[in-house]
Each structure stands twice: as C-alpha cells, then as structure tokens.
Write an enzyme that holds these catalytic residues in place. Structure first.
Site, PDB file in Angstrom:
ATOM      1  CB  CYS A  29     -21.108  31.221  25.274  1.00 51.88           C
ATOM      2  SG  CYS A  29     -20.496  30.218  23.877  1.00 51.88           S
ATOM      3  CG  HIS A  78     -19.523  34.173  21.874  1.00 56.71           C
ATOM      4  ND1 HIS A  78     -18.161  34.378  21.472  1.00 56.71           N
ATOM      5  CD2 HIS A  78     -19.643  32.437  21.837  1.00 56.71           C
ATOM      6  CE1 HIS A  78     -17.904  32.910  22.177  1.00 56.71           C
ATOM      7  NE2 HIS A  78     -18.888  31.737  21.912  1.00 56.71           N
TER       8      HIS A  78
END
Length: 328
Positions: free
Chosen positions: A131, A233
């Site tokens: 990710c 994130h």
C-alpha cells in the site's frame, strides 16, 4: 467493457476483501457472477452486491475453477502461496494483494498508471504492490526523467493496514495486534524485524520501488511507522535527483500523472491530510520543496487511502485492464 466476467474474491470477509466488493459495485465492474470465498468461520455469511445477497463459501482447492475468469486475493501470503497457483493452472488470472509473489521475477508487479503496458501480456498471477509503495511510486514516476539518485521514505501508516485486528486495537485501546498500545504511541515497527535491522515492511518498499520503476540499483531506504489513525497512509519522501529542476515545473508534472492531486499552498495552510484522502482513490501530494542539504534534493508529502488505491482499487484497476485487453 462490453462483456461480463465471472469474478471471485478470496478473503471476502476481511477489511480489504470487503472494500473490493464495495469498489466493484461503485465502479460498475462488468460482473456476470461474483463468487465469494473465505475461511470456514466466515462461510455461510452473506454480503449484498448490486442488490443481490451472496453467500460466502469456504475456500478449498476445488473452489477456484471455471467459469471463474479472474480471482482477486486478499487473504494473506500463506493462502496466496497455496491457492494462487491452483487457480492459475486452471487458466484463472489471479491478482494478489499479499506480498508473497511480488518479488518473483516471473510475476508482474503493477501500478496501472506506471506500467500498465505489462498487462497487455501479463503473467497468470499478477501482484498488487504494498500500500505505501503504490502511493509513493506514483509521484516518483513523474521524476524519473530527472534521474532518481536516492530515495528516503518515512511512513506514517494507519491501523487499517493491519486489518481488522489493527482497527480493533485502536478502537478498543488494546494491544492484541500491535506490540504496544497504538493509542498513546506511534510505533516504529511494521511487520517483523530482519537480520539487517529493517522490518519486512521497509524491505518491501525498497525492493518493490526498484522493481516497479525498473531501477534495480536505485539507492532506497525506509522507516515504516504505525500511527493511531484509522485510514490513509502518509509518506514523507526525500528524493535526490541527478538533474536540476524547477519547482513549478515539478508541480505541473506531478499534477499531470493520472490520479495524483497536488495540494500544495503553504500560505493557505493547504497540504495533504489523511482525513482528506480517506474514501478517495486519488493520491495527494504536497509540501513540495527543495532539500537544500544536497544538490538537486526534493521533499514530498504523499497521502492516500490505503484500503482503496493502496489495495482494493489498484487491484480492480488491474482486473479492468485484463478485461479491456480482452484477456478474459
């Protein structure tokens, strides 16, 4: 996309699997029939897709077979190791979210905005990157024309990257998944430590960046940190380039990359926030500035929804390309 596909999700009851189902419906993926597989404890549960109630089935070696054409895996490395080859041998394209196949030289590692040409004749198993790697290589892909000399990553990763167990630790103030309470800490450890002192997560970012950008000798280092945020994130990226650059031109080149949005106006306190990225597929890039400590140095702050572009959406984009290229 005119024809419709028999598509399976392995790990349908998990955080990423559930997000895949949501995004398949949202993007109106051309599905003839959706097959949902998970562990025995989730078998029998039902999920609604396009107004239809679909029962989750227990995954077995006989599950993945015709008429299934594409299988999206979101169930962890051990499941992918065992079942992805079984599906591939039956002619099913596998798009795998685990880390198991990513560094296999025979397996394509794909971020469609960067290397979609590989999907014109792809490997039968296709790997979805980490990710944090996905959101980081997107802006880096705009900088390769300058020659990338060195990359330094510092990540600030949401608990949902650790699945439901990570979310539960944040919500319930427990430390069943993380080694310490995430509620009062940022934890400088994601995944297990390797002999060289790096974690597996950090090593993934280093090796995957080289593979996706096609720069096998690129100098890359990373520190991956878990933060007490549910979703999205953030990555601080320090890049040393070979050639001189103009900051305004860099901003324009970043904005020209598909699915990058530049959010960069310090005078208005405008920069990417994790809350802004949550629920969206775009990668937000800001705090674009020179690093005056080195020649041709550049700093970027990059934020994205780790469950969407960092996992489910990128996987579905790969599946969409398989359909568009008439491979299924």
């Amino acid at each position: 996309m005119t024809h419709r596909i028999h598509l399976a999700i392995v790990g349908a009851s998990g955080v990423v699997g559930s997000k895949m189902i949501e995004i398949l419906e949202e993007r109106q993926f051309p599905i003839e029939k959706l097959y949902l597989f998970a562990s025995k404890r989730s078998a029998g549960k039902t999920i609604t897709f396009n107004g239809e109630s679909i029962e989750i089935q227990e995954l077995t070696e006989d599950s993945l077979q015709a008429p299934i054409q594409i299988a999206l895996f979101a169930a962890g490395g051990s499941i992918s190791e065992k079942y992805a080859p079984v599906a591939a041998e039956k002619g099913i394209y596998v798009v795998d979210n685990s880390s198991f196949w990513r560094m296999d030289p025979a397996i394509d590692l794909i971020v469609p905005e960067i290397n979609k040409e590989q999907l014109e004749s792809p490997s039968q198993i296709i790997a979805n990157p980490n990710c944090s790697t996905i959101q980081s290589v997107l802006p880096l892909s705009a900088l390769t024309k300058y020659g990338i000399k060195r990359v330094v990553y510092n990540t600030y990763q949401a608990v949902s990257g650790a699945g439901q167990a990570g979310i539960d630790d944040l919500v319930n103030h427990t430390s069943n998944n993380f080694p310490y309470s995430i509620n009062e800490n940022v934890i400088p450890q994601i995944d297990v430590f390797l002999d060289n002192g790096y974690t597996k997560e950090e090593n993934k970012m280093i090796e995957e960046t080289r593979k996706i950008l096609g720069l096998k000798d690129l100098a890359v280092t990373a520190t991956a940190v878990r933060v007490p945020i549910h979703t999205s994130h953030a990555v601080s990226i320090n890049v040393e380039l070979e050639q001189a650059f103009d900051l305004d031109t860099i901003r324009q080149e970043l904005a020209a990359v598909d699915n990058i949005v530049v959010v960069d106006d310090p005078g208005q306190l405008s920069y990417p926030l994790q809350s802004q990225a949550a629920g969206h597929d775009e990668v937000l890039v800001g705090r674009i500035r020179r690093d005056s400590s080195v020649e041709n140095g550049l700093n970027l702050w990059v934020v994205a929804d780790n469950l969407r572009k960092g996992a489910a959406t990128n996987t579905i984009q790969i599946a969409e390309a398989l359909v568009k290229n008439n491979l299924v």
